[in-house]
Design a protein around this motif. Structure first.
Motif, mmCIF file in Angstrom:
data_model
loop_
_atom_site.group_PDB
_atom_site.id
_atom_site.type_symbol
_atom_site.label_atom_id
_atom_site.label_comp_id
_atom_site.label_asym_id
_atom_site.label_seq_id
_atom_site.Cartn_x
_atom_site.Cartn_y
_atom_site.Cartn_z
ATOM 1 N N VAL A 188 -45.086 -46.094 -54.140
ATOM 2 C CA VAL A 188 -46.405 -45.467 -54.017
ATOM 3 C C VAL A 188 -47.188 -45.820 -55.275
ATOM 4 O O VAL A 188 -46.735 -45.534 -56.385
ATOM 5 C CB VAL A 188 -46.283 -43.944 -53.878
ATOM 6 N N GLY B 187 -44.519 -41.677 -49.899
ATOM 7 C CA GLY B 187 -44.335 -42.784 -48.968
ATOM 8 C C GLY B 187 -42.894 -42.915 -48.543
ATOM 9 O O GLY B 187 -41.988 -42.307 -49.119
ATOM 10 N N LEU C 42 -47.439 -44.164 -45.767
ATOM 11 C CA LEU C 42 -47.992 -43.467 -46.919
ATOM 12 C C LEU C 42 -48.592 -42.130 -46.505
ATOM 13 O O LEU C 42 -49.058 -41.967 -45.366
ATOM 14 C CB LEU C 42 -49.073 -44.314 -47.598
#
Length: 740
Positions: free
Chosen positions: A652, A689, A714
Motif C-alpha cells: 500500500v 490492501g 485496495l
C-alpha cells in the motif's frame, strides 16, 4: 537502557492551560477502574491522555478518527470503508470490529472491557463520542488490564453531571448527504443526585456507491456522592445500520472510479444494551473500595453479497448472499481495594466475567450479478444453514499493584494478575460429540502475568522511566472454530471442527523520558519492544477464505517521539512514530493467488506502516476564532497475502492527508459555529490492501468465470469533503479542569 533513555522526545497529545503550570499533577488511572490513580511521574509507561475538550474541538466523527489524527503510534486501516468500522492499530496491534482481524488491544468503558467475546472485536460505533470525559491509552502488555492487553489498553471514562453541568445541542451537515445531531445535558439535583444524558443521531449516503449509514446512540448516567460513598449507574444504547463496501480490485477501480464497489451489499446492523453500576466507599482517607458491575448485550446481523466458490460456478451459481446473526450477552463484577500512604500506593482486586454467544450463518446461491455487481438472478436451492453455535466463556482473575517510593524521587512499581478462562463451544447442527466435524469443544487457559517498573524524577520537570510487563489472551470462540487449514472459513461465516489453539503471551520492555521546558513546552520519548509467543494470525487460504493459526513468535518494536507547545494564541503538537512489526518464526501459508509463501523470521507483517508523522496545529485568529489543522503522513505497508514480503508490488503506497477545522464563538450568546474539511488537497490514497482476485473481467466489467485474474485490492481513502455546523451551550458553569 541507556539507548532507550537517550531516544529523543515524545509528548502525549494532552494539553490544556492548566497543564502548563509546573505544580499541576496529572493523575493516571493504573487499572480500568478510574476511581484511583497515580501521578504520571510515578507511572513507568508512556501513557497518552486525551480530554473531552480536545475531542470536541476537532469535530472528529468518533474516537478512532481522533486517535488516528492525534495519538502517536496509531494508524487506521479502513478495510470496510465505513466511517464507524475502522481497524485501529497501535504499535502494530489491532482493535477492530471485523472478525478475522487478529486482536491485540483491550478497550474499557467505565472499567468494563468492551471487546466483544466472540472474537475480541471492538465496535467503535457503540461508543458515544460526546459522552466521553477522557481517555488513557496505555502501551505495552500491562497485566492489570486483563485479557487481550498484548500491545496496549484504551481506557475510556464517561461524563457525569457533577463534573459536566449544563447542556448543549449541535447539528451539522455537508458532503455525501451527511446529517448529524448531538445533545447532552447534566447537572446536580437539590438532593445531591447528579445526572447526565447524551444522544447522537447520524446519517449519510456515504462517498462510495450504495453505502448509507445510520447511527443512533443514547447514554445516560445518574449518581450520588456523599462524604464516604459514591454511586452511579449508566445505560448505553445504540441501534446502528452500517454499509461498508470493502476493498476494490485495482483494475475495476481504474475502470469505474474509486467510488465503485466490488460486490454488494455488505451491511452490518448493531444493537446495544449496556448497563454499568459503580460503587465506591472510603473507609478512611487512605483506604477505599471501588467496584463495578455490568450487563451487556450486543446483537449483530450481517448481510454480505459475495462471489460464490468456484466449484459452484459449473452448477450455475455466480453469487452468494451470506447472512450471520450473533447475539453476545455478558455480565461481570470487578472490585479493588486501594490503600495509600506517603510511601505506598497499593491496589488489590478481583474480577469475574461471563459471556454467552449464539451465532448462526446461512448462505443462499444466486445465478448472477447485476450491472453494479450486486447479487442478482434466481436463487439456487434456497437458504442453507451452515453454522449454528452456542458458546460460553468464563474468566475470573485476581490482581495487585504497588508503587513504593524508595526516595522522594525514585519509585518502584510491581504488578501482577492471574487469569483463568474456560471456553465451551456447543455445535447445534452436529450434535454428536464424536463427529470430527463438530464444533463442540471445551478448553481452559490460565496464566499469571507480572510487571515491574521504575521511575526517577531528578527535578519537577524531568522524569525517566523503564519497565517490563507481560500480558496474554485466550483464543476466542470464532478462532477455535476456524483453525483448520484444510477446512478454511468464510469469515464471519461457516466454521468447522478444528484443532485447538494456544493462548498468546506478550512480553514488553519499555523505557523513556518526559519533561517540561519552561511553562509552555513539554516533550517525551519512548522506546519499546513486544515479543508475542504463539501469536494468532488469520491466514488467507483463497480469495475469500482463511483460518486462524498460531504462527509462533512475532515482534513489535519502535519509538514514539513528540513535542507540544501551548501559548495563549496557539497550540502545536509534533510527533513521529517508528513501528516495526515482524514475524520471528518461520512458517508456510498459501495466499489467495494459490501461492505458497515461505514466511521467514524478520519478514514484516502486513498493514503496519513503519513511519508515522503527525502534526496538530491550532491558532487563534481572534480570541473567539480558532483555526486548526492535522497533517498526517504514513509510509508504505505490505498487503495481506504478501506476508513473506516477496512481491515488490504488494504494498500500500505511502500517503499524506491534510485536514482543517475551525470554530467561531459568538460572544456571550452560547453559540459556536464550526466547520471541518477532510483531505483538503483531495489526494487519492489507500489505507489497506490484499492480494486477491477479480472475477469481473468480461465486457463492461461483467462476471467471467473463464478469465479470473489475480490482482491487488485496495481500501481507497475518502476524497475531499466538508461539513459545517452550529452548537448552542447553556446551563451551569462548566468546570475548567483537565477533563473539561
Amino acid at each position: 537502557m541507556c539507548a532507550v533513555l537517550s531516544a529523543v522526545l515524545m509528548l502525549t497529545p494532552f494539553f490544556t492551560k492548566a497543564e502548563i503550570k509546573l505544580d499541576t499533577i496529572d493523575v493516571i488511572s493504573v487499572t480500568p477502574l478510574h476511581s484511583s490513580g497515580a501521578p504520571i511521574n510515578e507511572v513507568p509507561s508512556n501513557v497518552q491522555v486525551v480530554n473531552s475538550r480536545d475531542i470536541r474541538n476537532q469535530q472528529g466523527l468518533n474516537l478512532a478518527d481522533y486517535m488516528n489524527d492525534n495519538m502517536l503510534g496509531v494508524n487506521v486501516n479502513e478495510t470496510q470503508n465505513n466511517p464507524f468500522q475502522q481497524d485501529v492499530n497501535f504499535h502494530g496491534f489491532t482493535a477492530s470490529p471485523l472478525l478475522g482481524t487478529p486482536q491485540g488491544l483491550s478497550v474499557f468503558q467505565d472499567g468494563v472491557r468492551v471487546n466483544e467475546p466472540f472474537g475480541d472485536t471492538v465496535n467503535w460505533d457503540l461508543i458515544p463520542k460526546n459522552a466521553v470525559a477522557g481517555i488513557n491509552l496505555m502501551p505495552g502488555s500491562n497485566p492489570l488490564f486483563g485479557l487481550n492487553t498484548l500491545g496496549g489498553a484504551l481506557s475510556i471514562q464517561t461524563k457525569s453531571g457533577d463534573l459536566f453541568p449544563g447542556g448543549s445541542v449541535q447539528a451539522s451537515a455537508g458532503s455525501w448527504g451527511r446529517r448529524a445531531s448531538e445533545a447532552e445535558f447534566g447537572g446536580v439535583a437539590s438532593n445531591g443526585a447528579n445526572y447526565y444524558v447524551a444522544g447522537n443521531v447520524f446519517s449519510e449516503d456515504g462517498w462510495r456507491d450504495n453505502s448509507p449509514t445510520d447511527v443512533r446512540q443514547l447514554f445516560a448516567k445518574m449518581g450520588w456522592k456523599g462524604e464516604k460513598n459514591d454511586f452511579s449507574i449508566s445505560i448505553s444504547a445504540a441501534d446502528n445500520d452500517m454499509t461498508g463496501n470493502g476493498l476494490m480490485p485495482i483494475p475495476l477501480m481504474n475502470s469505474l472510479g474509486r467510488r465503485a464497489v466490488y460486490t454488494q451489499p455488505d451491511n452490518t446492523k448493531n444493537k446495544l444494551g449496556f448497563v454499568t453500576g459503580q460503587f465506591n466507599h472510603w473507609f478512611t482517607n487512605n483506604l477505599a473500595l471501588n467496584t463495578v458491575a455490568y450487563y451487556r448485550n450486543v446483537n449483530t446481523k450481517t448481510l454480505n453479497g459475495d462471489v460464490a466458490d468456484s466449484d459452484e460456478w459449473a452448477d450455475g451459481a455466480q453469487s452468494v448472499i451470506n447472512r450471520t446473526g450473533t447475539n453476545q450477552e455478558g455480565y461481570g463484577l470487578t472490585g479493588q481495594l486501594n490503600w495509600s500512604t506517603d510511601k505506598n500506593n497499593l491496589i488489590v482486586g478481583a474480577g469475574y466475567d461471563h459471556s454467552s454467544i449464539r451465532f448462526t450463518q446461512t448462505s443462499e446461491m444466486f445465478t448472477s450479478f447485476s450491472a453494479t455487481r450486486g447479487v442478482a438472478g434466481v436463487s439456487q436451492g434456497g437458504v442453507s444453514e451452515d453454522t449454528r453455535l452456542h458458546g460460553t466463556s468464563e474468566t475470573w482473575s485476581v490482581f495487585a499493584t504497588d508503587t513504593y517510593k524508595i526516595t522522594p524521587k525514585l519509585a518502584l512499581t510491581g504488578s501482577g494478575r492471574y487469569n483463568h478462562t474456560e471456553i465451551q463451544n456447543r455445535d447445534q447442527l452436529i450434535t454428536d460429540p464424536t463427529d470430527a466435524a463438530t464444533l463442540t469443544s471445551s478448553q481452559t487457559f490460565s496464566r499469571f502475568n507480572p510487571a515491574v517498573g521504575l521511575t526517577f524524577n531528578p527535578t519537577q520537570s524531568l522524569s525517566f522511566y523503564g519497565g517490563y510487563n507481560e500480558g496474554s489472551r485466550a483464543p476466542t470462540s470464532i478462532e477455535l472454530g476456524c483453525a483448520n487449514k484444510d477446512v478454511p472459513c468464510k469469515l464471519p461465516n461457516a466454521m468447522a471442527g478444528d484443532p485447538p489453539l494456544k493462548q498468546v503471551v506478550a512480553k514488553t520492555f519499555e523505557g523513556g523520558v518526559r519533561g517540561k521546558l519552561g511553562k509552555a513546552f513539554k516533550y517525551s520519548a519512548a522506546a519499546y519492544t513486544t515479543e508475542a509467543s504463539d501469536d494468532i494470525q488469520y491466514i488467507s487460504a483463497t480469495a475469500n477464505t482463511g483460518y486462524f493459526n498460531n504462527v509462533g513468535q512475532t515482534r513489535r518494536s519502535g519509538v514514539d517521539l513528540g513535542f507540544n507547545m501551548a501559548s495563549e494564541k496557539s497550540k502545536l503538537m509534533l510527533g513521529y512514530s517508528y513501528v516495526k512489526a515482524t514475524y520471528e518464526s518461520d512458517f508456510i501459508v498459501n495466499n489467495a493467488w494459490s501461492q505458497q509463501l515461505n514466511v521467514r523470521a524478520g519478514d514484516i507483517m502486513p498493514g503496519v506502516p513503519q513511519h508515522q508523522f503527525k502534526l496538530r496545529g491550532e491558532y487563534n485568529l481572534k480570541p473567539n476564532w480558532a483555526l486548526g489543522t492535522n497533517i498526517n503522513t504514513f509510509s508504505e505497508s505490505y498487503m495481506r497475502g504478501n506476508e513473506n514480503n516477496a512481491d515488490a508490488n504488494g504494498k500500500v503506497p505511502s500517503y499524506t492527508v491534510v485536514n482543517l477545522d475551525s470554530r467561531y464563538t459568538v460572544n456571550n450568546t452560547g453559540w459556536e459555529i464550526f466547520g471541518k474539511v477532510n483531505n483538503l488537497f483531495d489526494r487519492d490514497y489507500s489505507t489497506a490492501g490484499m492480494l486477491g482476485t477479480n472475477v469481473f473481467t468480461g465486457a463492461n466489467n461483467t462476471f467471467d468465470a473463464a478469465n479470473v485474474s489475480n490482482t491487488y485490492l485496495l481500501a481507497p481513502g475518502a476524497p475531499r469533503a466538508g461539513w459545517v455546523g452550529a452548537r448552542y451551550s447553556f446551563g451551569g458553569s462548566k468546570k475548567t479542569t483537565d477533563s473539561d
